[in-house]
Write an enzyme that holds these catalytic residues in place. Structure first.
Site, mmCIF file in Angstrom:
data_model
loop_
_atom_site.group_PDB
_atom_site.id
_atom_site.type_symbol
_atom_site.label_atom_id
_atom_site.label_comp_id
_atom_site.label_asym_id
_atom_site.label_seq_id
_atom_site.Cartn_x
_atom_site.Cartn_y
_atom_site.Cartn_z
ATOM 1 C CE LYS A 1 -6.906 -18.949 19.395
ATOM 2 N NZ LYS A 1 -6.132 -19.693 20.259
ATOM 3 C CB CYS B 1 -1.037 -24.132 26.271
ATOM 4 S SG CYS B 1 -2.588 -23.821 25.441
#
Length: 312
Positions: free
Chosen positions: A45, A131
């Site tokens: 992750k 992101c």
């Protein structure tokens, strides 16, 4: 003998399939399940410096042709994943794994990367440039000036294999501009693509996720044409030593085949893995091998990047 083995960043993998960051990779138990499946490797992750709870639930929803999410970077923090990978290195020294990370600011990005550089981690690092970083600013990879500055700073000290996760680009000139930036640096790979940002899915009269009034990243079958276009556009434009990881819309072996045909050296599975579990890797691999056998291909090299065009 048909083989789906691949090589990326100087490392060999028994299978070209792996998970996409964000799916089946939050905890050590999930990562172990991917490791012990038919997948060639896993990526963790995307880690920030410290633990993040992420956005309020519901923040992920499976929908008929894919998924929508606004997770908010929930993760256990860099040390959780780095410590596990270091332990795994001792336990399974013949295998290589990916560490995904991002800073909540450029300064934090450097703090994280310097920690990885100073560690004994011998795997592959993925810097997530897709992101949202600063409120009111675009995703980093949509800001070419900032991307170039960050990569210049990073490669001043980072010597380990490093690739970048990218959002989808939609304009030919943006492919040209992005490639001109990436080609300046010794990147191991680019990963195309993260979810298509800020989609909206409605059931009855309501959105299906809570954050951002329902706006979220779209994944799954919806995004395969966009993902394939990004894979092939960068395969055409990047220095040959910068490899491509294809991500987006991989539901079947045919989808994986198309990513490789467009130039991918590795293929990541996201939404399908979330819906189906790690058994998806075995199924997709078998389907990919069946296509290769039918066409007489023994290895991925036999057809990687060999997309055919309709001549004038």
């Amino acid at each position: 003998m048909t083989s789906t083995k691949t090589r990326i960043a100087g490392f060999d993998f028994d299978n070209c399939l792996m998970n996409a960051a964000g799916v089946a990779c939050m905890t050590i138990a999930e990562l172990e399940a991917v490791k012990d499946s038919a997948a060639g490797t896993f990526v963790t992750k995307t880690a920030t410096l410290d633990f993040r709870a992420g956005n309020p639930e519901p923040r992920y929803q499976d929908v008929p042709l894919g998924s929508i999410n606004s997770m908010g970077l929930p993760n256990q923090g860099l040390d959780y994943y780095l410590d596990y990978l270091l332990e795994l290195q001792e336990r399974e020294p013949s295998r290589t794994f990916f560490l995904s990370l991002v800073g909540m600011s450029p300064e934090e990005t450097h703090t994280i990367l310097k920690k990885v550089e100073a560690s004994d981690f011998q795997g592959i690092t993925e810097l997530n440039l897709s992101c949202p970083n600063v409120p009111g600013k675009p995703q980093i990879a949509y800001d070419f000036e900032t991307t170039e500055r960050i990569l210049k700073e990073v490669f001043a000290y980072f010597t380990k294999p490093l690739g970048i996760k990218l959002p989808p680009y939609f304009d030919i000139v943006h492919f040209d501009q992005a490639a001109a930036v990436f080609n300046q640096f010794p990147l191991a790979f680019v990963n195309c693509v993260n979810s298509i940002g800020n989609g909206l899915y409605i059931e009855d009269e309501s959105v299906v996720i809570r954050p951002k009034n329902g706006f979220g990243g779209i994944g799954g079958q919806y995004i395969k044409p966009t993902a394939l276009a990004n894979v092939h556009a960068f395969y055409q434009r990047l220095n040959p030593e910068i490899q491509i990881i294809g991500t987006g819309g991989v539901l079947t072996g045919r989808d994986a085949f198309e990513h490789i045909l467009c130039g991918a050296s590795m293929v990541q599975v996201g939404t399908t893995l979330h819906k189906e579990g790690v058994a998806a890797f075995e199924r997709i691999t078998a389907e990919l091998k069946a296509i290769m056998e039918e066409k007489g291909y023994e290895s991925l090299e036999d057809f990687r990047g060999k997309l055919q065009y309709i001549e004038e």
